[in-house]
Write an enzyme that holds these catalytic residues in place. Structure first.
Site, PDB file in Angstrom:
ATOM      1  CG  LEU A 166      -1.823  -1.117   1.265  1.00  0.00           C
ATOM      2  CD1 LEU A 166      -2.793  -0.925   2.530  1.00  0.00           C
ATOM      3  CD2 LEU A 166      -2.982  -0.775   0.090  1.00  0.00           C
ATOM      4  N   GLY A 167       2.029   1.396   0.445  1.00  0.00           N
ATOM      5  CA  GLY A 167       3.040   2.366   0.665  1.00  0.00           C
ATOM      6  C   GLY A 167       4.133   1.971   1.179  1.00  0.00           C
ATOM      7  N   GLY A 169       7.777   3.959   3.235  1.00  0.00           N
ATOM      8  CA  GLY A 169       8.413   5.217   3.873  1.00  0.00           C
ATOM      9  C   GLY A 169       9.735   4.972   4.573  1.00  0.00           C
ATOM     10  N   GLY A 172       8.998   2.374   7.276  1.00  0.00           N
ATOM     11  CA  GLY A 172       8.572   0.867   6.944  1.00  0.00           C
ATOM     12  C   GLY A 172       7.974   0.899   5.592  1.00  0.00           C
ATOM     13  CB  VAL A 174       1.868   0.229   4.676  1.00  0.00           C
ATOM     14  CG1 VAL A 174       0.505  -0.044   5.009  1.00  0.00           C
ATOM     15  CG2 VAL A 174       2.361   1.200   5.748  1.00  0.00           C
ATOM     16  CE  LYS A 189       5.086   2.676   9.229  1.00  0.00           C
ATOM     17  NZ  LYS A 189       4.654   3.973   9.235  1.00  0.00           N
ATOM     18  CG  ASP A 289       6.503  11.764  11.338  1.00  0.00           C
ATOM     19  OD1 ASP A 289       6.721  12.838  10.477  1.00  0.00           O
ATOM     20  OD2 ASP A 289       6.584  10.525  10.882  1.00  0.00           O
ATOM     21  CE  LYS A 291       5.572  11.524   7.608  1.00  0.00           C
ATOM     22  NZ  LYS A 291       6.888  11.412   7.236  1.00  0.00           N
ATOM     23  CG  ASN A 294       2.203   9.882   9.222  1.00  0.00           C
ATOM     24  OD1 ASN A 294       2.273   8.939   8.566  1.00  0.00           O
ATOM     25  ND2 ASN A 294       3.202  10.478   9.829  1.00  0.00           N
ATOM     26  CB  THR A 329      11.919  17.222   2.822  1.00  0.00           C
ATOM     27  OG1 THR A 329      12.794  16.847   1.876  1.00  0.00           O
ATOM     28  CG2 THR A 329      11.244  18.189   2.213  1.00  0.00           C
TER      29      THR A 329
END
Length: 458
Positions: A166-167, A169, A172, A174, A189, A289, A291, A294, A329
């Protein structure tokens, strides 16, 4: 196709009987794949035969009339909508080719791409099959090899089938997973451990006592706008965290796809995020964290439930380690963290700063600080609070801009607190609050009613 045509199809047998018959059959034969049901259908299908027809006709191998679909969905399903077949190209080939053939007039989609009437495509593991429109997702196809949960620890392997990514980062990967009993979908995750922390000491993710202590705290947290942790498995190399799945994806993707959100939509989403962060702060937890990546959405609709995720990671990692996850960033990081490199003391006001950046992004589709400024670094812009409201904000209310200014105040002592954010005039919107309360009630009723527990295997 009309309602009368749908209603005059031959009577179908009771769906419970189909499931029982299928379970008896499964005991005698070995499945080569499975169609995992998505939200519009009721039952999984183990693929045993070499060919299956799917549609609303009672003569289909998989009759969608038996899935208790809403009438408006049945109206766009053909009598035979698509066909799945397994073919061996040669006698010596070990793995067969699986095809999906579109037999419909309205169309069959694989991963939201139209197959086309009379055409066929190769069906691969984790492909999502939609009927007539991309959003009418019916099944996810998985091969037997995927169903065995390869790569998972034994304690998870027996409970879950692992699906697509699914993603990914800094902290980790997901994965989408399915519970083998009940077929409920979750997000898993996977956080890979490092042998040592940056200061040369033991890495916090290698400390089982600390992990389990924090897990107990996090599992005790219950709020409708915070992602629910189902379970966690700690191995020497990886931490596996099983979380509830949010089908609407990340706020980041929503903003990017729409370029920016309307003020009404942004307010509904932001208010829910504030509720979540207020609860965390009241529970003694600073997220650190926050953003758009999340913040997760329950559906693709504009009016949707919103949940904050990844709050648990901040409890498991120290400030300096967290600083290293920003990948160079630190767009959402508060000035007081940047000034000390994550080593100094700070308060939960760091979350309020991040929320200010998030609201700015929602309303404008851009970040408040310029990463490509030729003379002033991004870090200097943040610690000096150097931002402005470009023309895209001309049609945004003064109350919204006032709230952003209050949150993007460099001095944390003068920065608005999360409790006062809740009381800000921009969020004193009775209609919006009633809508959010309705979303929360609906989600609670769905999760707590006996029918829902049976349907979703809870």
């Amino acid at each position: 196709m009309n309602n009368e045509e749908v209603l005059t199809l031959p009577d179908t047998q009771n769906a419970d009987g189909v499931v029982i018959t299928q379970e008896v059959s499964q005991q005698r034969q070995v499945a080569w794949g499975r169609l995992w049901r998505n939200k519009y259908v009721q039952n999984n299908v183990d693929l045993i035969k070499d060919e299956y027809t799917v549609g609303r006709s009672a003569s289909c191998d998989i009759c969608l009339m038996k899935q208790k679909l809403k009438l408006q969905l049945l109206n766009i399903v053909s009598k035979v909508h698509f066909k799945i077949s397994r073919t061996y190209l040669s006698d010596c080939e070990e793995d067969p080719i699986v095809y999906l053939e579109d037999c419909s007039h309205n169309g069959t989609y694989v991963n939201k791409t139209l197959v086309g009437s009379g055409k066929r495509v190769v069906l691969e593991n984790n492909d999502v099959i939609s009927i007539s429109i991309p959003g009418f997702t019916a099944y996810t196809f998985m091969t037997t090899k995927a169903l065995d949960g390869s790569g998972l620890p034994s304690v998870l392997k027996h409970k879950y089938a692992i699906s697509r990514t699914l993603g990914t980062g800094a902290c980790g990967t997901v994965k989408l997973i399915f519970s083998k009993i009940g077929c409920k979908k979750y997000a898993m995750k996977m956080i890979t451990k490092k042998s040592q922390a940056s200061n040369g000491g033991k890495h916090p993710l290698n400390d089982p006592e600390k992990i389990m202590n924090e897990v107990r705290i996090l599992k005790a947290l219950k709020h409708p706008c915070i992602i629910r942790m189902e379970e966690i498995v700690d191995t020497p190399s990886t931490v596996y965290i099983i979380l509830e799945l949010m089908e609407g994806g990340e706020l980041f993707e929503r903003i990017r796809s729409k370029q920016r959100l309307s003020e009404k939509c942004a307010k509904l989403i932001f208010y829910q995020v504030i509720l979540a962060v207020h609860y965390l702060h009241e529970s003694g937890i600073t997220h650190r964290d926050l953003k758009p990546e999340n913040i997760l959405l329950a559906s693709d609709d504009d009016v949707t439930l919103v949940k904050v995720s990844d709050f648990g990671l901040s409890k498991l990692l120290d400030s300096e380690t967290m600083m290293k996850t920003f990948c160079g960033t630190p767009m959402y990081v508060a000035p007081e963290i940047l000034l000390t490199g994550g080593k100094g003391a700070y308060t939960k006001q760091v979350d309020v700063w991040s929320l200010g950046v998030i609201l700015y992004c929602c309303l404008s589709g851009r970040v408040p600080f310029n990463m490509h400024h030729s003379k002033i670094s991004l870090q200097d812009q943040i610690v000096r609070g150097m931002y402005n409201f470009p023309p895209v904000f001309d049609h945004i209310s003064e109350n919204a801009k006032d709230l952003i200014r209050s949150m993007l105040t460099v001095n944390p002592g003068k920065r608005i607190t999360i409790s006062k954010v809740l009381l800000h005039p921009w969020l004193r919107d009775r209609e919006m609050r009633e809508t959010v309360n309705s979303l929360i009630r609906e989600a609670h009723d769905e999760n707590s009613s006996p029918t829902s527990r049976i349907r979703y295997g809870q």
